[in-house]
Design a protein around this motif. Structure first.
Motif, PDB file in Angstrom:
ATOM      1  N   PRO A  61       0.837  -0.730  -0.121  1.00  0.00           N
ATOM      2  CA  PRO A  61      -0.148   0.139  -0.217  1.00  0.00           C
ATOM      3  C   PRO A  61       0.660   1.095  -0.395  1.00  0.00           C
ATOM      4  O   PRO A  61       0.527   2.600  -0.068  1.00  0.00           O
ATOM      5  CB  PRO A  61      -1.087   0.476   1.912  1.00  0.00           C
ATOM      6  N   ARG A  62       1.909   0.809   0.305  1.00  0.00           N
ATOM      7  CA  ARG A  62       2.640   2.709   0.601  1.00  0.00           C
ATOM      8  C   ARG A  62       4.082   2.249  -0.676  1.00  0.00           C
ATOM      9  O   ARG A  62       4.787   3.501  -0.731  1.00  0.00           O
ATOM     10  CB  ARG A  62       3.946   3.154   2.042  1.00  0.00           C
ATOM     11  N   TRP A 116      -7.025   6.254  -6.688  1.00  0.00           N
ATOM     12  CA  TRP A 116      -5.324   6.487  -6.357  1.00  0.00           C
ATOM     13  C   TRP A 116      -4.869   5.418  -6.071  1.00  0.00           C
ATOM     14  O   TRP A 116      -3.556   4.127  -6.884  1.00  0.00           O
ATOM     15  CB  TRP A 116      -4.655   7.515  -5.685  1.00  0.00           C
ATOM     16  N   ARG A 117      -4.997   4.259  -4.786  1.00  0.00           N
ATOM     17  CA  ARG A 117      -4.748   3.420  -4.238  1.00  0.00           C
ATOM     18  C   ARG A 117      -5.077   2.109  -5.314  1.00  0.00           C
ATOM     19  O   ARG A 117      -4.252   0.899  -5.467  1.00  0.00           O
ATOM     20  CB  ARG A 117      -5.230   2.934  -2.783  1.00  0.00           C
ATOM     21  N   ARG A 118      -5.824   2.004  -5.984  1.00  0.00           N
ATOM     22  CA  ARG A 118      -7.307   1.161  -6.254  1.00  0.00           C
ATOM     23  C   ARG A 118      -6.561   0.873  -7.631  1.00  0.00           C
ATOM     24  O   ARG A 118      -5.415  -0.147  -8.529  1.00  0.00           O
ATOM     25  CB  ARG A 118      -8.515   1.166  -6.415  1.00  0.00           C
ATOM     26  N   GLY A 132      -3.092   2.363  -8.703  1.00  0.00           N
ATOM     27  CA  GLY A 132      -1.964   1.969  -7.995  1.00  0.00           C
ATOM     28  C   GLY A 132      -1.419   0.228  -7.644  1.00  0.00           C
ATOM     29  O   GLY A 132      -0.036  -0.243  -8.584  1.00  0.00           O
ATOM     30  N   GLU A 133      -2.802  -0.163  -7.173  1.00  0.00           N
ATOM     31  CA  GLU A 133      -2.507  -1.384  -6.688  1.00  0.00           C
ATOM     32  C   GLU A 133      -2.329  -2.349  -8.185  1.00  0.00           C
ATOM     33  O   GLU A 133      -1.809  -3.181  -8.602  1.00  0.00           O
ATOM     34  CB  GLU A 133      -3.423  -2.592  -6.363  1.00  0.00           C
ATOM     35  N   ASN A 168       1.927   4.137  -6.372  1.00  0.00           N
ATOM     36  CA  ASN A 168       0.551   4.444  -5.850  1.00  0.00           C
ATOM     37  C   ASN A 168       0.825   6.140  -6.190  1.00  0.00           C
ATOM     38  O   ASN A 168      -0.426   6.549  -6.376  1.00  0.00           O
ATOM     39  CB  ASN A 168       0.002   3.994  -4.731  1.00  0.00           C
ATOM     40  N   GLY A 175      -1.667   8.365  -8.184  1.00  0.00           N
ATOM     41  CA  GLY A 175      -2.215   9.747  -7.877  1.00  0.00           C
ATOM     42  C   GLY A 175      -1.816  11.067  -8.305  1.00  0.00           C
ATOM     43  O   GLY A 175      -3.115  11.783  -9.022  1.00  0.00           O
TER      44      GLY A 175
END
Length: 384
Positions: free
Chosen positions: A263-264, A303-305, A307-308, A268, A272
């Motif tokens: 996640p970090r 952004w995180r989804r 990014g994953e 990501n 974003g």
């Protein structure tokens, strides 16, 4: 039996090499935990409170300094089912206990637990004194006193994994981080040049050539990044970071099971930023204020989804055995450096310095300077 003699017996009996075997070849006294107890005249309610707050779910019953039995969740439930009241005495829910000697091996205790179905065993010395309790989880846990960093950062370089815990760092050296910056810059330059060539030679309608010019450099950059070994090293970095943050043992069998997506991850952040700027600079929404609001909302939501997805299919791949073992070595070095570090909570400057960002930026700037000078010497327009 004195502890020194117990340890000598333990050391002379070790014959196994795997971690799981070693954990069961320890004497029980190294795995047991302290426990509280109740008296036969205590209430069932007090026993229930202690069972609820403690673990494992077995409570010794002591009378006059002598161990006379145990109360478990099951025996307590059976007593209540038979009509006993919460304020009735503990002896009404007491059952015979199973015990093990402190110098017995964990494998022997585990066999007894499996055969009897008991949640835990009481550890009793040769004189009948209660020393503690031991459950299956105690026999498997490694009882490491060393602290682990709660958060770990890292980067992939062509020469291995770089890791940092803020106050400590390990793995690839600074010059390797600089090569990452240089490699990424040169990869983007090559992608832009190739996309420009495609635009010049491609036929078809104007919109197609404009699309190639607009998205070609980024698309080719991502394809190249996926194809490079760097993406596998990136995957190894994520796996070892997950393992450290979860407190797992850094062995290939365990680290290989860890996720490639983190996640970090900087992916990501890049996604974003790209998402926000793409919407904020778009002319699809004429009103500028509304455009910024939409850009902020969409970025915060997705952004995180996204990014994953990019991590899974673009920026990381499954590492090979050699890359995974190299990442594990870096992780072990980081843990050693972290545990020996005399720095408490690192300041912002130290965290930034150890993050590796400055090294990557320096590598990118150096590559830019080399390309710029080369183009100038050749008399070509810079255009970067």
């Amino acid at each position: 039996m004195p502890v020194a003699r117990l340890r000598n017996r333990y050391n002379s009996s070790r014959r196994m090499d795997t971690f799981g075997s070693r954990s069961l070849s320890r004497p029980v006294f190294e795995a047991m935990r302290a426990t509280v107890w109740v008296h036969p005249e205590d209430s069932l309610m007090r026993a229930a409170n202690l069972l609820r707050d403690g673990h494992p779910s077995v409570l010794p019953v002591v009378e006059g300094g002598t161990l006379v039995g145990v109360v478990t969740d099951r025996s307590l439930a059976e007593a209540i089912a038979l009509g006993r009241e919460p304020l009735d005495e503990v002896r009404l829910a007491m059952r015979p206990h199973l015990e093990v000697r402190p110098y017995a091996l964990g494998a022997e205790a585990l066999r007894l637990l499996v055969e009897t179905g008991e949640p835990a065993l009481l550890v009793v010395d040769d004189a009948g004194n209660l020393l503690g309790v031991v459950a299956p989880s105690d026999l498997v846990a490694d009882h490491r006193p060393e602290p682990n960093p709660p958060l770990v950062g890292g980067m992939a370089t062509p020469f291995g994994v770089y890791l940092t815990a803020g106050s400590a760092r390990a793995g690839a050296p600074g010059w390797a981080l600089a090569t990452t910056g240089a490699l990424l810059f040169l990869l983007y330059v090559a992608s832009a040049l190739f996309a420009s060539w495609l635009h010049d030679v491609a036929g078809g309608p104007l919109w197609l050539r404009q699309t190639v010019a607009a998205v070609g450099p980024t698309a080719l950059f991502l394809i190249g990044l996926r194809a490079l070994p760097l993406s596998r090293i990136h995957g190894a970095e994520h796996k070892v970071v997950h393992a450290i943050e979860r407190g797992e043992h850094l062995v290939p069998a365990v680290v290989a099971r860890m996720p490639r997506v983190h996640p970090r991850c900087g992916t990501n952040i890049a996604v974003g930023a790209t998402l926000f700027l793409g919407i904020a600079t778009s002319r699809a929404i004429p009103d500028e204020s509304l455009r910024l609001i939409v850009a902020a909302v969409v970025t915060l939501l997705f952004w995180r989804r996204i990014g994953e997805v990019f991590q899974r299919f673009v920026t990381t791949r499954e590492p090979n055995r050699r890359q995974l073992e190299a990442a594990i070595r870096a992780g072990s070095e980081l843990l050693e450096a972290y545990r020996w570090s005399t720095i408490g909570r690192p300041g912002l400057w130290l965290r930034l310095r150890n993050s590796g960002m400055f090294h990557v930026m320096a590598g990118s700037l150096a590559a830019y300077a080399v390309v710029a000078v080369t183009l100038w010497l050749l008399g070509w327009p810079l255009g970067l």
